[in-house]
Design an enzyme around this catalytic site. Structure first.
Site, PDB file in Angstrom:
ATOM      1  N   HIS A 169       4.946 -39.227  14.314  1.00  0.00           N
ATOM      2  CA  HIS A 169       3.946 -38.151  14.305  1.00  0.00           C
ATOM      3  C   HIS A 169       3.922 -37.446  12.950  1.00  0.00           C
ATOM      4  O   HIS A 169       2.846 -37.247  12.364  1.00  0.00           O
ATOM      5  CB  HIS A 169       4.259 -37.158  15.428  1.00  0.00           C
ATOM      6  CG  HIS A 169       3.266 -36.060  15.574  1.00  0.00           C
ATOM      7  ND1 HIS A 169       2.260 -36.070  16.519  1.00  0.00           N
ATOM      8  CD2 HIS A 169       3.071 -34.889  14.877  1.00  0.00           C
ATOM      9  CE1 HIS A 169       1.522 -34.986  16.414  1.00  0.00           C
ATOM     10  NE2 HIS A 169       2.009 -34.249  15.420  1.00  0.00           N
ATOM     11  N   GLU A 170       5.085 -37.076  12.448  1.00  0.00           N
ATOM     12  CA  GLU A 170       5.135 -36.344  11.174  1.00  0.00           C
ATOM     13  C   GLU A 170       4.758 -37.250   9.996  1.00  0.00           C
ATOM     14  O   GLU A 170       4.062 -36.806   9.069  1.00  0.00           O
ATOM     15  CB  GLU A 170       6.539 -35.750  10.961  1.00  0.00           C
ATOM     16  CG  GLU A 170       6.967 -34.750  12.033  1.00  0.00           C
ATOM     17  CD  GLU A 170       5.999 -33.591  12.175  1.00  0.00           C
ATOM     18  OE1 GLU A 170       5.358 -33.217  11.176  1.00  0.00           O
ATOM     19  OE2 GLU A 170       5.891 -33.065  13.295  1.00  0.00           O
ATOM     20  N   LYS A 192       0.838  -1.214   0.000  1.00  0.00           N
ATOM     21  CA  LYS A 192       0.000   0.000   0.000  1.00  0.00           C
ATOM     22  C   LYS A 192       0.867   1.257   0.000  1.00  0.00           C
ATOM     23  O   LYS A 192       0.650   2.181  -0.795  1.00  0.00           O
ATOM     24  CB  LYS A 192      -0.926  -0.016   1.224  1.00  0.00           C
ATOM     25  CG  LYS A 192      -1.872  -1.206   1.268  1.00  0.00           C
ATOM     26  CD  LYS A 192      -2.832  -1.126   2.436  1.00  0.00           C
ATOM     27  CE  LYS A 192      -2.114  -1.241   3.763  1.00  0.00           C
ATOM     28  NZ  LYS A 192      -1.481  -2.575   3.957  1.00  0.00           N
TER      29      LYS A 192
END
Length: 628
Positions: free
Chosen positions: A434-435, A219
Site C-alpha cells: 500500500h505505501e 499574534k
C-alpha cells in the site's frame, strides 16, 4: 506548608465556641462555700433518713436552695468517727426541716451566690464580640482577594492586567518569520513614541489594529513585543473576560477599561480572542445573547463614538475573522487588519534560528534543511519541534541534538507517537504494498510532489506512512497537479487490488478516499475544472454560522447536483485507472521495493528514486528535495 492567618482564624472560631460552652458549664451557679465544705462520699436520701432516725446525724448544711446537703454523721464501721456525706435531697421535702428540729440537730441553709450569673453575663457579652471581630477581619481580608465576598460590588470593574511599563521580555528581535506584520506594527510603536513625525504631515494615529491569522502564528507574541518596544502603559485582556451571565456587566467593564486607558493615555489595549465578544449581532435564534451584544455595542461606541479616545491604540487578535461584526471591522475602529500567516521557508529559517539560541545543536544539523522539510509549520509548531528534539536527545543521553532527533521529532509532531513495529506477516506485506503504491505512483508522475520517506513504523492511527514534500513556493495549483495528487492518493488502493485481488482490498485507504473526494469535488464546484464549465457552484466557507448561513439556499438545482456527482466520479475513476495501469507496468520494481521496505522498515526519498530509476525513467521534478 505556608502558614495562613486566615486558616488560624477559621480554626480559632470553633475553639472559642467550644470553650464558651465549657466555661458556661463550669461557672453556672456553683457556690463557693460548697467547694470549701465538699464531702468525699455520697449518701442516698433513704440512708440519710435512717441515720437521722438512729440519732447518728450531728449537723446538716443545706445548699442550692435545699437541693443538696452536706451531712456530718458518726459511722459505726469506723468506730463512730464523724464523716461527711453529700446527699441529694428531693425537691419537695418540708418534713426534713421538721425532723431536724425534733432531733435538735444543728442545720444551716446557705443562700446561692450570683457568681455564675455574673460569669454567664460576661460570657454572653465577650463571646459575641470576639466572634464578630474575627469575622470582620476575616471578611475584610478576603474582600481584597479575587473572588472574595467583597468582589460582589466589583463585577463591573475591568479585569484587564495593567502594566505602567510593560516588561514582557519580548522585543521585535525575538519575533521572526512575520516581517510584514512587524513592519506594520513598528509604525504603531513609532506613532506612540514620536507622534509629531506623523501629525506634522496631517497623519493621525490609527485607532485599532486587528491581527488575523491561524493559531500559533505569533499574534499574542507580537502584542508582547509591541508592549516591550513602545514603553507606554499596556492593558491586556481576553475577550471572554467581558462576558458574564449578568446583563450589563460586560458593557460596564468596557466602560471601566476605557476610562482607565484615558487616564493613562497614550497607551495600548490588547484584546486577545476578540471573537468571543465581537461576534456578529443578531446571529442567534430569538435575538442571540443579549449580554454579548450589549457588550459589543459598548465596545463599538468607545472605539469610535461621540467621545474621541486620543492616544489609545487597540490591538486585537483573532483566528475567526469571518464571524466578527462588520461594524467592528470598518475604518475608524480597526483601521488596519494585518494578516499573520504561517511563515514561508525564509521565515521558518528565522524562527528556527530564534528558538535554537538556547538549544545545543550538533554542527551537522542544517536549519535550512529543517525549514525546507517543514512546509506549513507555524512558529509554535517549530518551537515545539525543537523542544521535542531536545527531549529525545536527553532521553537518548546524547550531548547535542542531531539529524536523527530532528527527523523523529518532525514525524512525531506531524503523525504522532511512534508505535511498535509490525511483525513479518501477511498484514505487514499488504501495508508495504500500500505505501509503496503511493510512493511509486507519486514518483512516476511528473506533476506530483517528490517522495520524502516511506516507512512501515506505525505512528498515531496509521500503520504505515508515505511522506511527500510539497512545493510551497507555488501559490497556484494547476489542474494536472490536482489530478496527480488524486492519482497518488489512489496508488495504495491500486496496489492492493493489482497484487492481492479485488476481494482482498482493505479499509486502509479510507482516509485517502476521503481526502481525494474532497479535492475532486472542489475541482468541479469551486475551480471550474470539469465539463460543467468555469462556474463556482459552492462558496468557500466553513461551518454554518447560525443566523447568517442557516437559511442559505443551495446555489444550484437538483439536476446540476446530479451532474456534479457524475463529474466527481468521472475524475476519480480516470485517476484510479491511471494508478492501476502504473502498478501493472512497474510490478517488478514494486516487488523489489516492498522486499526492501519490509527488511529496512524505512526508505528515504533519494534511495527510493534511485531504485525506481533502474527500472523506469523518473521524471525531473523542478522542485528542491531537502536532505536531512
Amino acid at each position: 506548608m505556608k502558614f495562613s492567618w486566615r486558616v488560624a482564624v477559621l480554626w480559632t472560631l470553633p475553639a472559642l465556641v467550644i470553650g464558651f460552652f465549657f466555661w458556661q458549664g463550669a461557672f453556672a451557679g456553683a457556690p463557693a462555700d460548697m467547694s470549701r465544705n465538699a464531702a468525699n462520699t455520697r449518701m442516698t436520701y433513704g440512708r440519710f433518713l435512717e441515720y437521722l432516725d438512729a440519732n447518728r446525724v450531728t449537723s446538716v448544711d443545706l445548699y442550692e436552695g435545699g437541693r443538696t446537703a452536706i451531712v456530718e454523721a458518726s459511722d459505726q464501721d469506723i468506730e463512730n468517727r464523724i464523716q461527711r456525706w453529700r446527699v441529694d435531697l428531693p425537691i419537695n421535702s418540708p418534713e426534713l426541716i421538721t425532723k431536724l428540729k425534733e432531733k435538735n440537730i444543728s442545720f444551716d441553709a446557705h443562700p446561692m451566690r450570683n457568681d455564675g450569673a455574673i460569669w454567664g453575663l460576661l460570657g454572653n457579652l465577650i463571646f459575641p464580640i470576639l466572634l464578630i471581630t474575627g469575622l470582620f477581619f476575616l471578611f475584610r481580608r478576603s474582600s481584597n482577594m479575587p473572588g472574595g465576598p467583597g468582589q460582589a460590588m466589583n463585577f463591573g470593574k475591568s479585569k484587564a492586567r495593567f502594566q505602567m511599563e510593560a516588561k514582557t521580555g519580548v522585543k521585535f528581535d525575538d519575533v521572526a518569520g512575520i516581517e510584514e506584520a512587524k513592519e506594520e506594527l513598528q509604525e504603531v510603536v513609532t506613532f506612540l513614541k514620536q507622534p509629531e513625525r506623523f501629525t506634522a504631515v496631517g497623519a493621525r494615529i490609527p485607532k485599532g489594529v486587528l491581527l488575523i491569522g491561524p493559531p500559533g502564528t505569533g499574534k499574542t507574541l507580537l502584542a508582547k513585543a509591541i508592549s516591550g518596544e513602545a514603553g507606554v502603559p499596556f492593558f491586556s485582556i481576553s475577550g471572554s473576560e467581558f462576558v458574564e451571565m449578568f446583563v450589563g456587566v460586560g458593557a460596564s467593564r468596557v466602560r471601566d477599561l476605557f476610562k482607565k486607558a484615558k487616564d493613562n493615555a497614550p497607551c495600548i489595549i490588547f484584546i486577545d480572542e476578540i471573537d468571543a465578544v465581537g461576534r456578529q449581532r443578531g446571529a442567534g435564534i430569538g435575538g442571540g445573547n443579549d449580554e454579548r451584544e450589549q457588550t459589543l455595542n459598548q465596545l463599538l461606541t468607545e472605539m469610535d463614538g461621540f467621545e474621541g479616545n486620543t492616544g489609545i491604540i487597540i490591538i486585537a487578535a483573532t483566528n475567526r475573522p469571518d464571524v466578527l461584526d462588520s461594524a467592528l471591522l470598518r475604518p475608524g475602529r480597526f483601521d488596519r487588519q494585518i494578516g499573520v500567516d504561517a511563515p514561508d521557508i525564509k521565515g521558518r529559517l528565522e524562527v528556527l534560528q530564534v528558538h535554537a539560541r538556547n538549544k545545543k545543536l550538533d554542527p551537522s544539523v542544517s536549519l535550512e534543511a529543517i525549514a525546507r522539510r517543514t512546509p506549513g509549520f507555524t512558529g509554535a509548531d517549530l518551537a515545539n519541534l525543537l523542544n521535542e528534539a531536545a527531549i529525545l536527545t536527553a532521553r537518548r543521553r546524547k550531548e547535542g541534538i542531531t539529524i536523527h532527533e530532528i527527523d523523529d521529532a518532525v514525524d512525531r509532531v506531524v503523525a504522532g507517537m511512534e508505535g511498535t513495529p509490525l511483525v513479518d506477516s501477511k498484514s505487514k506485506r499488504l501495508i508495504a504494498y500500500h505505501e509503496v503504491g503511493h510512493a511509486l505512483v507519486g514518483t512516476l508522475l511528473k506533476e506530483h510532489d517528490p517522495v520524502q520517506k516511506v516507512t512501515l513504523i506505525p505512528r498515531g492511527q496509521a500503520q504505515g506512512l508515505t511522506w511527500f514534500t510539497p512545493d510551497e513556493e507555488q501559490g497556484l495549483i494547476s489542474r494536472s497537479q490536482l489530478t496527480a495528487r488524486i492519482t497518488g492518493a489512489l496508488g495504495g488502493r491500486a496496489a492492493e487490488e493489482i497484487v492481492f485481488g479485488a476481494a482482498e482490498v482493505t479499509t486502509g485507504a479510507g482516509g485517502d478516499l476521503q481526502q481525494l473526494s474532497g479535492m475532486a469535488r472542489q475541482m468541479v464546484t469551486r475551480f471550474g475544472m470539469s465539463d460543467l464549465g468555469p462556474l463556482s457552484l459552492e462558496s468557500q466557507q466553513g461551518e454554518v454560522f447560525l443566523g447568517r448561513d442557516w437559511t442559505t439556499r443551495s446555489e444550484y438545482s437538483e439536476s446540476i447536483a446530479a451532474r456534479i456527482d457524475a463529474q466527481v466520479r468521472e475524475i476519480v475513476e480516470k485517476c484510479y485507472d491511471n494508478a492501476k495501469q502504473i502498478m501493472r507496468d512497474h510490478r517488478t520494481v514494486c516487488d523489489r521495493l516492498v522486499d526492501l521496505l519490509i527488511e529496512k522498515e524505512t526508505i528515504d526519498g533519494e534511495e527510493f528514486r534511485q531504485i525506481v530509476a533502474e527500472y523506469a525513467e523518473v521524471p525531473d521534478k523542478a522542485q528542491f528535495v531537502p536532505q536531512l
